[in-house]
Design an enzyme around this catalytic site. Structure first.
Site, PDB file in Angstrom:
ATOM      1  N   ARG A 190       9.667 -12.272   8.183  1.00  9.78           N
ATOM      2  CA  ARG A 190      10.551 -12.065   8.326  1.00  9.78           C
ATOM      3  C   ARG A 190      10.779 -10.480   8.944  1.00  9.78           C
ATOM      4  O   ARG A 190      11.996 -10.030   9.022  1.00  9.78           O
ATOM      5  CB  ARG A 190      11.023 -12.471   7.350  1.00  9.78           C
ATOM      6  CG  ARG A 190      10.666 -13.504   6.407  1.00  9.78           C
ATOM      7  CD  ARG A 190      10.569 -13.335   4.807  1.00  9.78           C
ATOM      8  NE  ARG A 190      10.712 -14.497   4.193  1.00  9.78           N
ATOM      9  CZ  ARG A 190       9.977 -15.473   3.614  1.00  9.78           C
ATOM     10  NH1 ARG A 190       8.632 -15.093   4.249  1.00  9.78           N
ATOM     11  NH2 ARG A 190       9.772 -16.888   3.727  1.00  9.78           N
ATOM     12  N   ILE A 191       9.969  -9.521   8.749  1.00  7.88           N
ATOM     13  CA  ILE A 191      10.130  -8.368   8.649  1.00  7.88           C
ATOM     14  C   ILE A 191      10.074  -7.857  10.091  1.00  7.88           C
ATOM     15  O   ILE A 191      11.556  -6.929  10.475  1.00  7.88           O
ATOM     16  CB  ILE A 191       9.302  -7.780   7.884  1.00  7.88           C
ATOM     17  CG1 ILE A 191       9.004  -7.788   6.290  1.00  7.88           C
ATOM     18  CG2 ILE A 191       8.691  -6.186   8.205  1.00  7.88           C
ATOM     19  CD1 ILE A 191       7.926  -6.591   5.235  1.00  7.88           C
ATOM     20  N   ASP A 210       3.000 -12.522  17.996  1.00  6.56           N
ATOM     21  CA  ASP A 210       3.038 -13.428  16.657  1.00  6.56           C
ATOM     22  C   ASP A 210       2.101 -14.817  17.254  1.00  6.56           C
ATOM     23  O   ASP A 210       2.333 -15.922  17.728  1.00  6.56           O
ATOM     24  CB  ASP A 210       3.549 -13.530  15.980  1.00  6.56           C
ATOM     25  CG  ASP A 210       3.620 -14.458  14.314  1.00  6.56           C
ATOM     26  OD1 ASP A 210       3.029 -15.139  14.149  1.00  6.56           O
ATOM     27  OD2 ASP A 210       4.362 -13.690  13.564  1.00  6.56           O
ATOM     28  N   ALA A 270       2.285  -2.161   6.879  1.00  9.43           N
ATOM     29  CA  ALA A 270       2.077  -3.327   6.250  1.00  9.43           C
ATOM     30  C   ALA A 270       0.904  -2.708   5.500  1.00  9.43           C
ATOM     31  O   ALA A 270       1.295  -2.836   4.335  1.00  9.43           O
ATOM     32  CB  ALA A 270       1.522  -3.933   7.884  1.00  9.43           C
ATOM     33  N   ARG A 271       0.290  -2.668   6.257  1.00  6.45           N
ATOM     34  CA  ARG A 271      -1.049  -2.446   5.564  1.00  6.45           C
ATOM     35  C   ARG A 271      -2.541  -1.762   6.395  1.00  6.45           C
ATOM     36  O   ARG A 271      -2.637  -1.722   6.574  1.00  6.45           O
ATOM     37  CB  ARG A 271      -2.118  -3.886   5.040  1.00  6.45           C
ATOM     38  CG  ARG A 271      -1.148  -4.753   4.287  1.00  6.45           C
ATOM     39  CD  ARG A 271      -2.025  -4.064   2.695  1.00  6.45           C
ATOM     40  NE  ARG A 271      -0.600  -4.948   1.938  1.00  6.45           N
ATOM     41  CZ  ARG A 271      -0.102  -4.618   1.191  1.00  6.45           C
ATOM     42  NH1 ARG A 271       0.354  -3.909   2.032  1.00  6.45           N
ATOM     43  NH2 ARG A 271       0.388  -4.905   0.468  1.00  6.45           N
ATOM     44  N   ASP A 295       2.459   4.474   7.052  1.00  5.45           N
ATOM     45  CA  ASP A 295       3.135   4.417   4.918  1.00  5.45           C
ATOM     46  C   ASP A 295       1.971   4.182   4.263  1.00  5.45           C
ATOM     47  O   ASP A 295       2.320   3.933   3.293  1.00  5.45           O
ATOM     48  CB  ASP A 295       4.408   3.592   5.390  1.00  5.45           C
ATOM     49  CG  ASP A 295       4.487   2.942   3.495  1.00  5.45           C
ATOM     50  OD1 ASP A 295       5.410   4.765   3.152  1.00  5.45           O
ATOM     51  OD2 ASP A 295       5.426   2.434   3.022  1.00  5.45           O
ATOM     52  N   GLU A 300      -6.164   4.756  -0.844  1.00  7.56           N
ATOM     53  CA  GLU A 300      -4.907   4.860  -0.817  1.00  7.56           C
ATOM     54  C   GLU A 300      -5.097   6.013  -2.476  1.00  7.56           C
ATOM     55  O   GLU A 300      -5.320   4.930  -3.169  1.00  7.56           O
ATOM     56  CB  GLU A 300      -4.211   4.161  -1.189  1.00  7.56           C
ATOM     57  CG  GLU A 300      -3.665   3.860   0.999  1.00  7.56           C
ATOM     58  CD  GLU A 300      -2.267   2.543   0.250  1.00  7.56           C
ATOM     59  OE1 GLU A 300      -1.817   2.004  -0.467  1.00  7.56           O
ATOM     60  OE2 GLU A 300      -1.934   2.440   1.302  1.00  7.56           O
ATOM     61  N   HIS A 318       2.924   4.882   1.011  1.00  7.55           N
ATOM     62  CA  HIS A 318       2.920   3.729   0.737  1.00  7.55           C
ATOM     63  C   HIS A 318       4.075   3.241   0.512  1.00  7.55           C
ATOM     64  O   HIS A 318       4.668   3.163  -0.711  1.00  7.55           O
ATOM     65  CB  HIS A 318       2.025   3.337   0.099  1.00  7.55           C
ATOM     66  CG  HIS A 318       2.183   1.733   0.018  1.00  7.55           C
ATOM     67  ND1 HIS A 318       0.245   0.787   0.533  1.00  7.55           N
ATOM     68  CD2 HIS A 318       2.748   0.659  -0.002  1.00  7.55           C
ATOM     69  CE1 HIS A 318       0.958  -0.207   0.231  1.00  7.55           C
ATOM     70  NE2 HIS A 318       2.086  -0.737  -0.115  1.00  7.55           N
ATOM     71  N   LEU A 319       5.767   3.861   0.403  1.00 11.58           N
ATOM     72  CA  LEU A 319       7.316   3.452   0.310  1.00 11.58           C
ATOM     73  C   LEU A 319       7.538   2.791   1.254  1.00 11.58           C
ATOM     74  O   LEU A 319       9.197   2.443   1.160  1.00 11.58           O
ATOM     75  CB  LEU A 319       7.981   4.696   0.579  1.00 11.58           C
ATOM     76  CG  LEU A 319       7.608   5.977   0.110  1.00 11.58           C
ATOM     77  CD1 LEU A 319       8.347   7.815   0.025  1.00 11.58           C
ATOM     78  CD2 LEU A 319       7.131   5.890  -1.528  1.00 11.58           C
ATOM     79  N   GLY A 320       7.223   1.444   1.364  1.00 12.34           N
ATOM     80  CA  GLY A 320       7.724   0.464   2.473  1.00 12.34           C
ATOM     81  C   GLY A 320       8.741  -0.514   1.735  1.00 12.34           C
ATOM     82  O   GLY A 320       9.774  -0.750   1.578  1.00 12.34           O
ATOM     83  N   ALA A 321       8.738  -0.680   0.380  1.00  8.38           N
ATOM     84  CA  ALA A 321       9.045  -1.499  -0.657  1.00  8.38           C
ATOM     85  C   ALA A 321       9.463  -1.124  -1.813  1.00  8.38           C
ATOM     86  O   ALA A 321      10.067  -1.216  -2.700  1.00  8.38           O
ATOM     87  CB  ALA A 321       8.148  -2.453  -1.236  1.00  8.38           C
TER      88      ALA A 321
END
Length: 563
Positions: A190-191, A210, A270-271, A295, A300, A318-321
């Site tokens: 999706r992203i 992918d 992502a991670r 991010d 962390e 870590h502001l992605g979401a």
């Protein structure tokens, strides 16, 4: 796991069921209870700060909610036995110890996408469903990624800080256009797709990789599919949108960075851990990497000053979401997913419960019930599960082509119930079967038996004892059709309380011996035709017989089960 495939002859006799239905004797009695599958969610703990909408949706549907944030591990372990469900974001670590202490827990919900703070294997073994909200924060993560790409190209954060410090460094922060540059996207879910669509509007060329997306599918959203090795040398920008799993951990490292264009710019929203941070610092220092926008981090908050203080690195915590819209959306979505699960409607977002998800679908629920019943019957015939017990699940018919995985879990759940001390369900049955040593294989045969759209056979072997059971679904009812090639003269409905026996006498003679105490318990009776090795009789009962062993003198095998 077994790798050998046992060849089993087609079910030549199953077509007779449609001709012989009238030979089943039915004794009208009260209706059997529905086999609807749902989770009993009475009380849910929310252990991380999130939008109050989550609690509001749950409470509006009759679920008691308690919010307790910032619990220590010890406090969570002490509290978790009181709850049927747990909702977390990223702060709460749902470890093996927490899951083992959760004696009533049925479901864990992550209000967001990443679930690396949840021990999914431990949850699966316990039979606990783990679900996330796969689309809730997509737009926020996409927009953050695109913003960072622009910031990298034009040195926006660095220029901003120089102005704050009273400098006017126009030449130092000379940027580059995005137009015509090549953006590589690792992970085309999706992203990744949404990032591609937005950056294409800047005139960027988009390539990607992918393993679950074909080149043809990628082309549909204007991304040229390339292998990872082919991506490194041609990308001007690289962004990753994949989970942190063994194949992706440290995928951008000294070796892969060396294959990239000199001055490549990289992003990670992502991670943490997908990039080797030490290798990234070395590439930044040498100029091989022209800039990084991060991010997420291995640790962390991050403590690696060589990375965080590097002049060519842009950092966000870590502001992605972290948008108001995303947090409201994921809170509402995870609550609604809990409600749907408790109502037996769906398990959208479940990560470890394919078979249980199928059990909630009207079209596949009867097949799951059939698999469970055949597994339970098979193990009652061959004896308890042992290290040498083997089972083969054979599906017949085009519409069961992809049913092997969830039917395998269903059959195994029926078989391991007699052996495991744990609560067995469709989530943990494959895990427990593997631990016990129960070996299973699946096979599919395209051609279904005559007059049937589908059928399922279970072949169970324990030492020298073996049996083959075959069944199908009629309407919405799972039915037993054959045992070891002996066809029942009418459908034996696999629901409620049942008695199965084998006899050298006529099965009806055994039935006659139930006159008196047992006769008024019979809902239906059917049997197989006589053979030299005996016949099978099948009774569906209102309630279990108090002493089925009284038939032992007339039968060579008797088992009584409740489904």
């Amino acid at each position: 796991m077994i790798t050998t495939t046992w060849r089993i002859p087609p079910l030549f006799c199953l077509h007779r069921l449609f001709d012989l239905r009238r030979q089943t004797v039915f004794y009208p009695r009260k209706r059997l209870p529905s086999m609807k599958m749902a989770l009993s969610l009475k009380k849910v703990l929310i252990s991380d700060a999130m939008s109050p909408l989550c609690a509001e949706v749950l409470q509006a549907n009759g679920i008691v909610v308690e919010t307790k944030t910032k619990l220590t591990k010890e406090e969570l372990i002490a509290q978790i036995p009181n709850y049927d469900g747990l909702v977390v974001r990223s702060a709460t670590k749902v470890t093996t110890d927490v899951i083992n202490a959760a004696t009533n827990l049925k479901i864990i919900g992550r209000a967001g996408t990443g679930v690396d703070n949840i021990d999914i294997p431990a949850a699966s073994r316990k039979g606990v469903i783990v679900m996330n909200t796969p689309g809730g924060n997509t737009i926020s993560a996409v927009e953050h990624t695109c913003a960072l790409i622009c910031a990298l190209a034009r040195h926006i954060p660095q220029a901003h800080m120089s102005m704050r410090e009273g400098r006017w460094d126009r030449k130092e922060y000379m940027g580059t256009e995005l137009y015509g540059k090549t953006l590589a996207i690792i992970g085309l879910g999706r992203i990744g797709r949404e990032v591609a669509a937005r950056m294409q509007s800047f005139g960027m060329k988009t390539i990607g990789f992918d393993p679950l997306v074909s080149a043809e599918e990628a082309a549909e959203f204007n991304v040229r599919w390339l292998s990872v090795e082919d991506i490194w040398p041609v990308a001007d920008y690289i962004t990753v949108h994949v989970p942190l799993i063994p194949p992706t951990k440290g995928m951008l490292n000294d070796a892969s960075l060396a294959k990239c264009k000199k001055g490549v710019r990289v992003l990670n929203v992502a991670r943490g851990g997908i990039y080797d941070e030490d290798a990234l610092v070395r590439a930044l220092d040498s100029g091989q990497c022209g800039g990084a926008a991060l991010d997420v981090f291995v640790e962390e908050p991050p403590t690696k000053t060589s990375l965080t203080q590097h002049p060519n690195v842009i950092l966000t915590p870590h502001l992605g979401a972290s948008t108001k819209e995303a947090q409201i959306r994921v809170a509402e979505e995870i609550a609604q997913q809990f409600v749907d699960a408790s109502n037996g409607k769906s398990l959208f977002g479940a990560l470890n419960a394919q078979a249980l998800s199928n059990a909630l679908e009207p079209d596949t629920r009867p097949l799951v019930n059939l698999g469970q019943a055949l597994g339970l019957l098979a193990i009652s015939i061959v004896g308890s599960v042992k290290a040498d017990t083997k089972v083969q699940i054979i599906t017949y018919g085009d519409n069961l082509k992809d049913a092997g995985k969830y039917l395998s879990a269903a059959v195994l759940s029926g078989m391991v119930k007699s052996k495991s001390s744990s609560k067995v369900n469709l989530v943990n049955a494959p895990v427990l079967a593997k631990e016990i040593g129960l070996q299973a294989v699946t096979e599919h045969i395209e051609l279904a038996p005559s007059n049937l759209s589908n059928a399922v056979s279970v072949v169970a072997t324990a030492g020298a004892i073996s049996c083959k059971l075959s069944g199908t679904v009629m309407g919405t009812s799972p039915v037993l059709c054959e045992i070891d090639g002996s066809t029942f003269q009418g459908p034996a409905v696999l629901a409620g309380h049942l008695l199965l026996y084998k006899t050298q006498a006529a099965p009806a003679e055994v039935l006659a011996s139930l006159a008196g105490a047992g006769a008024n318990q019979i809902l239906s009776f059917t049997s197989t035709c006589g053979r030299t090795d005996g016949s099978w009789g099948y009774l569906q009962l209102v309630s279990p017989l108090p002493n089925p062993e009284s038939l032992n003198g007339q039968t060579t095998f008797t088992t009584q089960l409740s489904l």
